[in-house]
Design a protein around this motif. Sequence first.
Motif, PDB file in Angstrom:
ATOM      1  N   VAL A 196       0.831  -1.203   0.000  1.00 29.30           N
ATOM      2  CA  VAL A 196       0.000   0.000   0.000  1.00 29.30           C
ATOM      3  C   VAL A 196       0.866   1.255   0.000  1.00 29.30           C
ATOM      4  N   GLY A 197       1.927   1.258   0.821  1.00 34.71           N
ATOM      5  CA  GLY A 197       2.829   2.403   0.843  1.00 34.71           C
ATOM      6  C   GLY A 197       3.443   2.667  -0.521  1.00 34.71           C
ATOM      7  N   SER A 198       3.833   1.604  -1.226  1.00 42.41           N
ATOM      8  CA  SER A 198       4.419   1.748  -2.561  1.00 42.41           C
ATOM      9  C   SER A 198       3.396   2.304  -3.548  1.00 42.41           C
ATOM     10  N   LEU A 199       2.174   1.785  -3.489  1.00 37.48           N
ATOM     11  CA  LEU A 199       1.131   2.221  -4.426  1.00 37.48           C
ATOM     12  C   LEU A 199       0.688   3.654  -4.132  1.00 37.48           C
ATOM     13  N   VAL A 200       0.681   4.043  -2.860  1.00 37.74           N
ATOM     14  CA  VAL A 200       0.347   5.424  -2.516  1.00 37.74           C
ATOM     15  C   VAL A 200       1.378   6.380  -3.115  1.00 37.74           C
ATOM     16  N   ALA A 201       2.661   6.008  -3.021  1.00 37.42           N
ATOM     17  CA  ALA A 201       3.710   6.839  -3.627  1.00 37.42           C
ATOM     18  C   ALA A 201       3.511   6.931  -5.132  1.00 37.42           C
ATOM     19  N   LEU A 202       3.205   5.811  -5.758  1.00 36.36           N
ATOM     20  CA  LEU A 202       2.982   5.791  -7.203  1.00 36.36           C
ATOM     21  C   LEU A 202       1.812   6.686  -7.582  1.00 36.36           C
ATOM     22  N   PHE A 203       0.752   6.650  -6.796  1.00 35.53           N
ATOM     23  CA  PHE A 203      -0.445   7.432  -7.090  1.00 35.53           C
ATOM     24  C   PHE A 203      -0.168   8.930  -6.977  1.00 35.53           C
ATOM     25  N   PHE A 204       0.443   9.353  -5.899  1.00 36.36           N
ATOM     26  CA  PHE A 204       0.639  10.782  -5.675  1.00 36.36           C
ATOM     27  C   PHE A 204       1.704  11.372  -6.595  1.00 36.36           C
ATOM     28  N   VAL A 205       2.759  10.616  -6.874  1.00 33.05           N
ATOM     29  CA  VAL A 205       3.789  11.139  -7.772  1.00 33.05           C
ATOM     30  C   VAL A 205       3.231  11.286  -9.180  1.00 33.05           C
ATOM     31  N   ASN A 206       2.362  10.371  -9.588  1.00 27.66           N
ATOM     32  CA  ASN A 206       1.763  10.462 -10.917  1.00 27.66           C
ATOM     33  C   ASN A 206       0.789  11.632 -11.032  1.00 27.66           C
ATOM     34  N   LEU A 207       0.336  12.178  -9.913  1.00 23.13           N
ATOM     35  CA  LEU A 207      -0.536  13.352  -9.953  1.00 23.13           C
ATOM     36  C   LEU A 207       0.236  14.623 -10.271  1.00 23.13           C
ATOM     37  N   THR A 208       1.523  14.610 -10.020  1.00 28.99           N
ATOM     38  CA  THR A 208       2.343  15.793 -10.270  1.00 28.99           C
ATOM     39  C   THR A 208       2.764  15.849 -11.727  1.00 28.99           C
ATOM     40  N   GLU A 209       3.060  17.042 -12.201  1.00 31.55           N
ATOM     41  CA  GLU A 209       3.495  17.203 -13.577  1.00 31.55           C
ATOM     42  C   GLU A 209       4.931  16.737 -13.731  1.00 31.55           C
ATOM     43  N   ARG A 210       5.207  16.185 -14.894  1.00 33.15           N
ATOM     44  CA  ARG A 210       6.572  15.750 -15.159  1.00 33.15           C
ATOM     45  C   ARG A 210       7.481  16.958 -15.327  1.00 33.15           C
ATOM     46  N   VAL A 211       8.699  16.823 -14.870  1.00 33.98           N
ATOM     47  CA  VAL A 211       9.665  17.923 -14.957  1.00 33.98           C
ATOM     48  C   VAL A 211      10.047  18.160 -16.405  1.00 33.98           C
ATOM     49  N   ASN A 212      10.050  19.403 -16.813  1.00 34.14           N
ATOM     50  CA  ASN A 212      10.450  19.759 -18.162  1.00 34.14           C
ATOM     51  C   ASN A 212      11.975  19.718 -18.252  1.00 34.14           C
ATOM     52  N   LEU A 213      12.471  18.644 -18.801  1.00 36.02           N
ATOM     53  CA  LEU A 213      13.925  18.440 -18.799  1.00 36.02           C
ATOM     54  C   LEU A 213      14.664  19.354 -19.769  1.00 36.02           C
ATOM     55  N   LYS A 214      13.936  20.083 -20.636  1.00 39.10           N
ATOM     56  CA  LYS A 214      14.608  21.018 -21.530  1.00 39.10           C
ATOM     57  C   LYS A 214      15.324  22.111 -20.751  1.00 39.10           C
ATOM     58  N   VAL A 215      14.836  22.368 -19.543  1.00 38.42           N
ATOM     59  CA  VAL A 215      15.478  23.373 -18.703  1.00 38.42           C
ATOM     60  C   VAL A 215      16.897  22.970 -18.354  1.00 38.42           C
TER      61      VAL A 215
END
Length: 394
Positions: free
Chosen positions: A53-72
């Motif tokens: 559950v702890g692993s899946l919670v991390a997966l869920f919340f991190v996927n809610l955030t926008e991906r970092v724009n690596l062009k920066v």
Amino acid sequence: MSLYLLCYSVPFLALMRGMWAEQIVLWPIGNYTFDVNATIIFRFTLVWGIGLVGSLVALFFVNLTERVNLKVYEERAVSVESVRYLAWFFCGVSILYIVARTLMPEQVFAVFTGIESFAVCSILVFFAYALLRARVGLLLVSWGLAIGYAYANTRTGDRDFVVLFVGMMLGSIFYWSRYISLKALMLIGVLAVGVLMSGVYISMVRMDVPLTEENIAQYLLYNSWNAIVLPMVDQLSNHWYGDHLRYGKTYFDMVVSMAPSPIYSFFGAIKPITLDNPADWYYIYGLGGMHAAGVGFENFGLMGVLLDALFSMTLLLLVDRHSEGRSYFRYLLYMLLSASIMHWLWYGAMYVLNMLMFFVLLVMLFNGGRFLGRVLRAAARQVAANGQRNEGCV
């Protein structure tokens, strides 16, 4: 991330035997068994589920955030061409270690404690360079280093080469993911099974176990990865109500133990946690392992199990997010963490901490060398300019 979830779960799979048998067999060769009890099975299942559950919670919340724009970061990303001298240096170090490990294994172990992790890191430094250069010759050299290291391991019955091959295979899959077909993925799966079988074979030879069909089946189903939950049998049986909680002491000891062993020897101090026995604080004779869930439970109970899995998966997710650009150090970090997962989950977080420390020191070495190079080039240009001015004056 899939490897993390798999390695987290595998040691708990022996509990399924409790559905039809009166004993749980963790490692029949070592005679490690315990009687089935509804209470202990429930507690084990609860700990396992909380970790997932702890692993899946991390997966869920991190996927809610926008991906970092690596062009920066493109201008600051380290190109593969700029690390060629560093890569070849570690290639030479790897060759020297493999030769010494093969010819003088006992002397090498006596002088260099915990050197295996450094050897794995050194080979991955060169392999990451070869992978991004995509040159057949360089890839052949890197796989030659891996095979040589595997041979040196087998000379003394060790299996550390397995994590090296895991890191290299996952790094290759990640780099060439857009080109990998289902057939190629199946071939990689077959190679992974072959690596597992070789580890089992070496384990049996090291312990002088006859290579019979029954013994091979037992070692495949119940290997040392099952035995590392043995401390949890005692934890969940006798300390369920938290009378032994350490409130983060083992995590603190892990961080303190990141310094090289000679520093402790110089000051006459004792290193809290060593790679020789990372679970010495919960020692069972003949075993040095401790499942990550047991570490979390030892410190903060069930909440510790949840938080340990949550933070661990978050770390992997962040590394995965930042590894999308074509940067040498991003790919290297990805492979270093991949190679540490099995040891990390089964023998202690000291393994992943050492990988991270190696990575940080390597980046510092590279940046220090690059800065020194700039200073020397600037000094050379200044000397040349002064020489031209002197000639003009004449």
